[in-house]
Design an enzyme around this catalytic site. Structure first.
Site: not given
Length: 462
Positions: A97, A161
């Site tokens: 991400d 994350e």
């Protein structure tokens, strides 16, 4: 000895071939084009990037597993079998991400993955689709050439994350710990990049610690009323006073082992005598003498708490009954109790506080064989560079994986030209990475992963 495409000498001959060098650039670009923006609150979909990664791993003969806690929030895990069954495994992890990017602010579209004039552009170029691409390029070359690393490698490409990690590394650590069996150490982002310290000195800070995360919600209760009346129980005033005290507080110095090692090595490189145990030692005086290098250490010599958000009221002439504020707190290893006590004092009796999100502080040994292997790999390809330990001011997925007893290090190698502000590009505008830096990175990572031996597994003699 062959010369690499980026001008660095490959002392193993052509250990990394032209296909791997091409692939690391192409994979970085391709992954950037897959928009995996994480806006928080579950608003993200990593699955297309996870499927891309899984396909590249499967082409290399590995057996990737795709795992989701929530639909579309996909993680990929695969194991590369090592040559030494007695060595503990090494975790190599990177997140899929990225943080949001506003296209109007960028000189190139943040999800173009454009490669121009030797630079790959786009969100994730340094945080951290570049590292994901390096791992893919390295293991695919091993499959082509029949190379095996010395120890088992567990490859994890994670979701979430950039938010809470609840759908990513937290989910993997809590619900799939068996996938990480035998892992004693892990490597990931935010380390081994070129830091230009002035006078031609090139540093490569390798992260061996992280401050803990302490995101706080402050709540002030008061008496609602008309804005024109006297109100001694104004919730906004109470919150504002607490926020001001927090923002102005000067936290005491707390030097951890990692930070002490960083200060010692940086002082030596700058020819400065540093007596850290002397009664009159002043860390701020030492930092003032370190020039640009001080930026590597200054955020981590003490706890911190920065007010970031305020919420109160709904009309200018109405005093609200409550007010809410948010604080980004960061805590050095061992500083948790002091942080809580200080926040109790600074908020005072009229404002309550609670953790909105919290994660542990980390510290990893800098005298471990794995750290030596990272140092050797960097210095092999940049003999004039200096590897130094440092503690990250923020955090990574290493926090969640630490629940499994895995010591985390930041090692995502890049050789960067002077004037390239790597740290400013994290979450910044016009994020980009030089092609030559990717070539250097995949060479260093390949050498480190093949050479790293690790310590013996429990119950196995070395």
């Amino acid at each position: 000895m062959a010369d690499s495409a980026d001008g660095t000498a490959d002392r193993d001959g052509d250990a990394v071939d032209g296909q791997a060098l091409d692939e690391v650039v192409r994979f970085t670009s391709d992954l950037i084009r897959i928009d995996t923006t994480n806006r928080g609150g579950g608003d993200c979909r990593e699955r297309p990037a996870a499927e891309y990664v899984a396909e590249r791993l499967a082409e290399a003969g590995l057996e990737p597993v795709l795992l989701e806690r929530s639909p579309g929030r996909t993680n990929v895990v695969a194991r590369v079998e090592g040559a030494d069954p007695g060595a503990a495994a090494l975790l190599v992890h990177g997140h899929l991400d990225v943080v949001p990017a506003e296209p109007a602010d960028w000189s190139r579209h943040p999800f173009s993955g454009e490669v121009e004039d030797g630079v790959v552009w786009g969100r994730g170029a340094v945080d951290m689709k570049n590292m994901d691409a390096m791992v893919l390029a390295a293991v695919r070359q091993w499959a082509r050439t029949g190379v095996r690393p010395r120890r088992d490698l567990v490859l994890a490409f994670t979701a979430d994350e950039e938010a809470s990690a609840i759908d990513g590394s937290g989910f993997l650590a809590d619900h799939h710990p068996g996938l990480f069996e035998g892992c004693t150490e892990g490597v990931s982002e935010s380390g081994a990049f070129t830091f230009h310290a002035g006078g031609g000195m090139r540093l490569y800070p390798v992260a061996a610690g992280e401050r803990g995360t302490a995101w706080l919600k402050l709540t002030a209760e008061g008496k609602a009323g008309h804005g024109s009346k006297v109100n001694r129980a104004n919730a906004v005033s109470r919150l504002a006073a607490a926020v001001a005290r927090i923002g102005e507080h000067r936290w005491p110095v707390r030097l951890t082992d990692t930070v002490r090692a960083a200060l010692t090595e940086l002082a030596a490189l700058h020819g400065i005598e540093a007596r850290l145990d002397a009664p009159d030692f002043d860390v701020d005086t030492l930092l003032s003498k370190l020039g640009p290098s001080a930026a590597l250490v200054e955020p981590t010599v003490r706890n911190s708490a920065n007010p970031t958000m305020l919420e109160a009221g709904y009309k200018v002439n109405v005093i609200p009954g409550n007010a809410v504020g948010y604080v980004d707190g960061r805590v050095v290893p061992g500083g948790e109790a002091e942080f809580r006590t200080t926040m109790d004092r600074l908020t005072g009796p009229e404002v309550s506080w609670a953790y909105d999100h919290g994660e542990v502080a980390l510290q990893a040994p800098v005298d471990a064989p794995v750290y030596t292997a990272m140092r050797d790999a960097i210095e092999r390809f940049d003999p004039d560079g200096h590897v130094v330990p440092y503690c990250m001011s923020g955090g990574t997925d290493a926090k969640q994986f630490s629940r499994l007893g895995i010591a985390g290090y930041g090692f995502s190698p890049l050789k960067l030209p002077e004037g390239f502000d790597y740290q400013a590009l994290f979450h910044g505008v016009d994020e980009r990475v030089p092609v030559a830096a990717l070539h250097f990175g995949v060479r260093v990572l390949d050498h480190f992963l093949r050479a790293s031996t690790g310590r013996p597994q429990p119950g196995v003699s070395g």
